[in-house]
Scaffold this active site. Structure first.
Site, PDB file in Angstrom:
ATOM      1  N   CYS A 236     -14.280  25.371 -21.596  1.00 27.67           N
ATOM      2  CA  CYS A 236     -14.063  24.641 -20.273  1.00 27.67           C
ATOM      3  C   CYS A 236     -13.809  25.526 -19.249  1.00 27.67           C
ATOM      4  O   CYS A 236     -14.439  25.358 -17.932  1.00 27.67           O
ATOM      5  CB  CYS A 236     -12.787  23.708 -20.482  1.00 27.67           C
ATOM      6  SG  CYS A 236     -11.615  24.173 -21.400  1.00 27.67           S
TER       7      CYS A 236
ATOM      8  N   ARG B 189     -10.727  31.872 -32.419  1.00 31.13           N
ATOM      9  CA  ARG B 189      -9.419  31.535 -32.325  1.00 31.13           C
ATOM     10  C   ARG B 189      -8.551  32.217 -33.532  1.00 31.13           C
ATOM     11  O   ARG B 189      -9.301  32.164 -34.322  1.00 31.13           O
ATOM     12  CB  ARG B 189      -8.965  30.222 -32.227  1.00 31.13           C
ATOM     13  CG  ARG B 189      -9.647  29.064 -31.270  1.00 31.13           C
ATOM     14  CD  ARG B 189      -8.891  28.385 -30.417  1.00 31.13           C
ATOM     15  NE  ARG B 189      -9.702  27.427 -29.525  1.00 31.13           N
ATOM     16  CZ  ARG B 189      -9.783  26.293 -29.587  1.00 31.13           C
ATOM     17  NH1 ARG B 189      -9.107  25.764 -30.468  1.00 31.13           N
ATOM     18  NH2 ARG B 189     -10.658  25.642 -28.796  1.00 31.13           N
TER      19      ARG B 189
ATOM     20  N   GLN C  74     -18.086  24.042 -30.785  1.00 30.98           N
ATOM     21  CA  GLN C  74     -17.845  22.878 -30.182  1.00 30.98           C
ATOM     22  C   GLN C  74     -18.896  22.338 -29.697  1.00 30.98           C
ATOM     23  O   GLN C  74     -19.710  22.908 -29.004  1.00 30.98           O
ATOM     24  CB  GLN C  74     -16.658  23.193 -29.272  1.00 30.98           C
ATOM     25  CG  GLN C  74     -15.276  23.426 -29.840  1.00 30.98           C
ATOM     26  CD  GLN C  74     -14.224  23.475 -28.875  1.00 30.98           C
ATOM     27  OE1 GLN C  74     -14.443  24.267 -27.895  1.00 30.98           O
ATOM     28  NE2 GLN C  74     -12.975  23.060 -29.202  1.00 30.98           N
TER      29      GLN C  74
ATOM     30  N   ASP D 261     -19.040  20.510 -27.094  1.00 33.34           N
ATOM     31  CA  ASP D 261     -18.448  20.545 -25.720  1.00 33.34           C
ATOM     32  C   ASP D 261     -19.009  19.824 -24.637  1.00 33.34           C
ATOM     33  O   ASP D 261     -20.259  20.192 -24.518  1.00 33.34           O
ATOM     34  CB  ASP D 261     -17.830  21.920 -25.464  1.00 33.34           C
ATOM     35  CG  ASP D 261     -16.261  21.758 -25.020  1.00 33.34           C
ATOM     36  OD1 ASP D 261     -15.717  20.755 -25.238  1.00 33.34           O
ATOM     37  OD2 ASP D 261     -15.687  22.852 -25.133  1.00 33.34           O
TER      38      ASP D 261
ATOM     39  N   HIS E 268     -18.075  18.619 -20.183  1.00 33.40           N
ATOM     40  CA  HIS E 268     -17.257  18.257 -19.339  1.00 33.40           C
ATOM     41  C   HIS E 268     -17.793  17.609 -18.053  1.00 33.40           C
ATOM     42  O   HIS E 268     -18.861  17.890 -17.781  1.00 33.40           O
ATOM     43  CB  HIS E 268     -16.895  19.699 -18.679  1.00 33.40           C
ATOM     44  CG  HIS E 268     -15.977  20.487 -19.687  1.00 33.40           C
ATOM     45  ND1 HIS E 268     -16.522  21.516 -20.724  1.00 33.40           N
ATOM     46  CD2 HIS E 268     -14.499  20.409 -20.388  1.00 33.40           C
ATOM     47  CE1 HIS E 268     -15.562  21.899 -21.629  1.00 33.40           C
ATOM     48  NE2 HIS E 268     -14.443  21.317 -21.301  1.00 33.40           N
TER      49      HIS E 268
ATOM     50  N   LYS F  62      -4.952  12.802 -23.499  1.00 29.67           N
ATOM     51  CA  LYS F  62      -6.194  12.691 -24.497  1.00 29.67           C
ATOM     52  C   LYS F  62      -6.184  11.381 -25.214  1.00 29.67           C
ATOM     53  O   LYS F  62      -4.998  10.796 -25.496  1.00 29.67           O
ATOM     54  CB  LYS F  62      -6.089  13.654 -24.966  1.00 29.67           C
ATOM     55  CG  LYS F  62      -5.066  14.124 -26.153  1.00 29.67           C
ATOM     56  CD  LYS F  62      -5.424  15.469 -26.849  1.00 29.67           C
ATOM     57  CE  LYS F  62      -4.138  15.656 -27.927  1.00 29.67           C
ATOM     58  NZ  LYS F  62      -4.550  16.937 -28.876  1.00 29.67           N
TER      59      LYS F  62
ATOM     60  N   HIS G  34     -13.026  16.330 -20.363  1.00 25.87           N
ATOM     61  CA  HIS G  34     -13.263  17.177 -21.565  1.00 25.87           C
ATOM     62  C   HIS G  34     -13.502  16.127 -22.874  1.00 25.87           C
ATOM     63  O   HIS G  34     -12.684  15.357 -23.230  1.00 25.87           O
ATOM     64  CB  HIS G  34     -12.126  17.868 -22.086  1.00 25.87           C
ATOM     65  CG  HIS G  34     -11.691  18.707 -21.003  1.00 25.87           C
ATOM     66  ND1 HIS G  34     -11.619  20.050 -20.900  1.00 25.87           N
ATOM     67  CD2 HIS G  34     -10.918  18.509 -19.850  1.00 25.87           C
ATOM     68  CE1 HIS G  34     -11.028  20.763 -20.067  1.00 25.87           C
ATOM     69  NE2 HIS G  34     -10.389  19.568 -19.214  1.00 25.87           N
TER      70      HIS G  34
END
Length: 649
Positions: free
Chosen positions: A341, A370, A388, A390, A392, A475, A521
């Protein structure tokens, strides 16, 4: 004092009365059959004083499953007592066995021990036999209130109990529970008698566990058990465990040659093998098609970033335990990317935006890193490097609900496509008392309200989980139950009014003034690695045709039909289907068996008749078993398979 029964009747009782007193006041038979109770919705035992005015329901042997947490807790005490007797029988004094905590857990119980010698796996059946003997003794389980001094005297030999007791208030009574000679520090609740405990339990395993979860403390030995109200439930649970072993994605990943984890590459860093890469690319292609249909724009960002980027976003400060250490390059600090992000925020900021440009939907299959402790790594489901799906979405406040509903629709479509229809929806809100949450109260109230309004508009059942929000916004999580009944948190949608503030993102409004966008997100898969691991186990490796890495195996019944088989394979391959020919010297049935073990969904058998008529005999794997069709025209079959592949049937 009084209590209220389920039918609304008021029952007057002496001060300090227990649920057993209430049952006795109703009738001696009920007192004999009672196992536990609920008071104002909370599960309580028969020995604990009830609050005045409580609404109570008595639980009897007719419905013992309603008291599962109690009988599991009491069986944990039976385990603790049995381990003590086991070591006394080996010649050790009773004080040689020291005990940590022993709570009830989902499906069972555990107890932590500091022992004179470790329990071996082969010792578990004998300890289980002693537990059954304790149950058969019919020992009353009694609750006792004692003072702190007496509690310390009772457990002076046990440093773990002393530590727990010392931390309790001086002026409050401490509760013990006793059954026969066994006494333990415990707040309860428990069954009234060991003879009323179910015999449908089993000791499963042992492991090491740090005392109080602190790696600086001693390691205790933890013994796990499972317990159910009936033998039928226990048998079903054990069968599910065996099925879970058969479906284990690590096992199937090796057998189907999907992925490997090489210690020379590094722990938690999976290598995708050719078959697994096909599977991953099919998932990616599916998602990219859905995103294209919804006007997402693809972007690509680097695997590292300047440390100041993650300090600005707050990821460096708020996720310090899971970030890899920064590295210094030319007097600047960089870090392996923990999140996509912040990079997408900078892409949005790369040029001026007008209210007419919004919403801007940026999507990336971005790899992030991570730090996970070695003991927590698990195949594909817990890794250190993962990708991911992902995206946005930068939108105006008036566009937020429509965009959120669109993402919700996409995520539900994804789950249904893979047969994941047992889903619960969890709204994660902030805990106002926790300092980790950033941003103004008004932002949070608006974002939380929009999520709840959206899920209510489409009629989704949901729960609210305070404290479960991301540090920057609330979320909606999708918690999916797989075919084995296990729950997984998969997709997530997050509403974020705060990162645009931290990065000073704006758009020019209709009034010519700068305005702040809101960011959604979203990641329907979550991570490709974790989703794939769950998918392998959900399907048991038996993927549908469109997803199967190896779709079609053509099996000639003898070598003289190899050329015909290769001709068919070439046509299928040219059409875009994944087909192979088994040209080994094995007999036909052995070839079929090999294809079945490889979980290839479609097998085409060809011989003289098929070659002469340009047909095939078809064998297909399905949940109902092997389906067979003979004399199918090859052209018709190819059209059928292509349609199933195209539509992801």
């Amino acid at each position: 004092m009084h209590v209220t029964l389920p039918d609304g009747k008021r029952l007057d009782l002496p001060q300090g009365a227990t649920a057993l007193d209430a049952a006795s006041a109703i009738g001696p038979r009920l007192a004999q059959d009672a196992l536990a109770a609920t008071a104002n919705g909370d599960l309580v035992d028969l020995m604990t004083p009830l609050p005045d005015g409580a609404a109570i329901t008595l639980i009897t042997k007719k419905n013992p499953a309603d008291a599962a947490p109690l009988f599991r807790h009491s069986l944990g005490h039976a385990l603790s007592q049995a381990v003590g007797e086991f070591y006394v029988a080996k010649g050790y004094p009773a004080e040689a066995v020291k005990r940590g905590v022993g709570p009830a857990i989902e499906n069972g119980f555990y107890q932590d021990f500091d022992l004179p010698e470790p329990i071996k796996e082969e010792d578990l059946p004998e300890i289980e036999r002693i537990m059954r003997d304790i149950v058969s003794r019919g020992l009353n389980i009694e609750r006792r209130d004692v003072g702190k001094a007496a509690a310390l005297e009772q457990f002076g030999y046990d440093p773990y109990k002393v530590e727990l007791i010392s931390a309790l208030p001086d002026d409050e009574p401490i509760t013990f529970y006793a059954q026969g000679d066994y006494v333990d520090l415990c707040r309860g609740p428990h069954f009234p008698n060991t003879g009323k405990l179910p015999l449908s339990f089993k000791l499963m395993s042992t492991s090491g566990a740090y005392w109080r979860g602190n790696e600086n403390n001693p390691i205790l030995q933890r013994v796990y058990g499972v317990a159910f109200a009936t033998q039928k439930e226990l048998d079903a649970y054990l069968e599910r465990l065996e099925e879970a072993k058969r479906r284990d994605h690590r096992k199937l990943g090796r057998e189907l040659e999907l992925f490997t984890i090489d210690p020379l590459v590094g722990k938690g860093l999976p290598l995708w093998l050719p078959n697994g890469t096909v599977l991953r690319e099919e998932l990616t292609r599916f998602m990219k098609e859905q995103q294209f249909a919804r006007d997402y724009q693809g972007v690509i960002t680097p695997n590292i970033g300047n440390l100041d980027l993650y300090k600005t976003s707050g990821h460096y400060q708020n996720y310090s335990d899971s970030n890899f250490s920064p590295i210094t390059v030319d007097d600047e600090e960089y870090m392996l990317k923990p999140m996509n992000c912040p990079h997408h925020m900078r892409i949005y900021a790369s040029k001026p935006r007008s209210y007419r440009d919004l919403p801007v939907r940026l999507a990336e299959f971005g790899t992030v890193y991570r730090y996970e402790q070695s003991g927590e790594l698990n195949g594909l489901t817990r890794v250190r490097g993962f990708t991911q799906d992902d995206a946005h979405i930068f939108c105006r406040p008036d566009q937020l609900k429509a965009e959120f509903l669109s993402v919700l629709d996409l995520t539900v479509l994804v789950l249904r496509t893979f047969g994941m229809n047992d889903v619960r929806f969890r709204v994660g809100t902030r805990d106002p008392g926790n300092s980790k949450y950033v941003g103004e109260d008004s932002y949070w109230e608006m974002a939380e309200g929009q999520i709840i309004e959206a899920v209510e508009e489409v009629g989704l059942p949901y729960s609210v989980e305070p404290g479960d929000a991301a540090f920057y916004g609330p979320k909606l999580d999708f918690v999916v139950k797989d075919v084995l009944g296990r729950e997984w948190q998969l997709g997530t949608i997050q509403v974020d009014p705060n990162l645009p503030e931290r990065f000073d993102l704006t758009y020019t409004g209709e009034d010519g003034a700068p305005h702040r966008p809101i960011v959604i997100h979203r990641a329907p898969f979550g991570s490709i690695e974790r989703f794939t691991g769950i998918l392998i186990e959900h399907y048991g490796g038996d993927f549908p045709l469109w997803l199967a890495p190896r779709q079609i195996m053509i099996i000639p019944i003898s070598d003289k039909f190899n050329a015909y088989a290769q001709e068919l394979r070439a046509e299928l391959h040219a059409a875009g289907l994944r087909a192979e020919v088994d040209e080994t010297s094995n007999r036909m049935q052995a070839k079929v068996r090999t294809a079945e073990l490889s979980k290839i969904p479609v097998m085409l058998i060809v011989g003289g008749q098929e070659q002469e008529n340009r047909t095939v005999s078809v064998r297909e794997r399905s949940p109902e078993g092997l389906k067979e069709r003979k004399g199918v025209p090859f052209a018709d079959l190819q059209t059928e398979l292509l349609e199933r592949y195209r539509t992801r049937a």
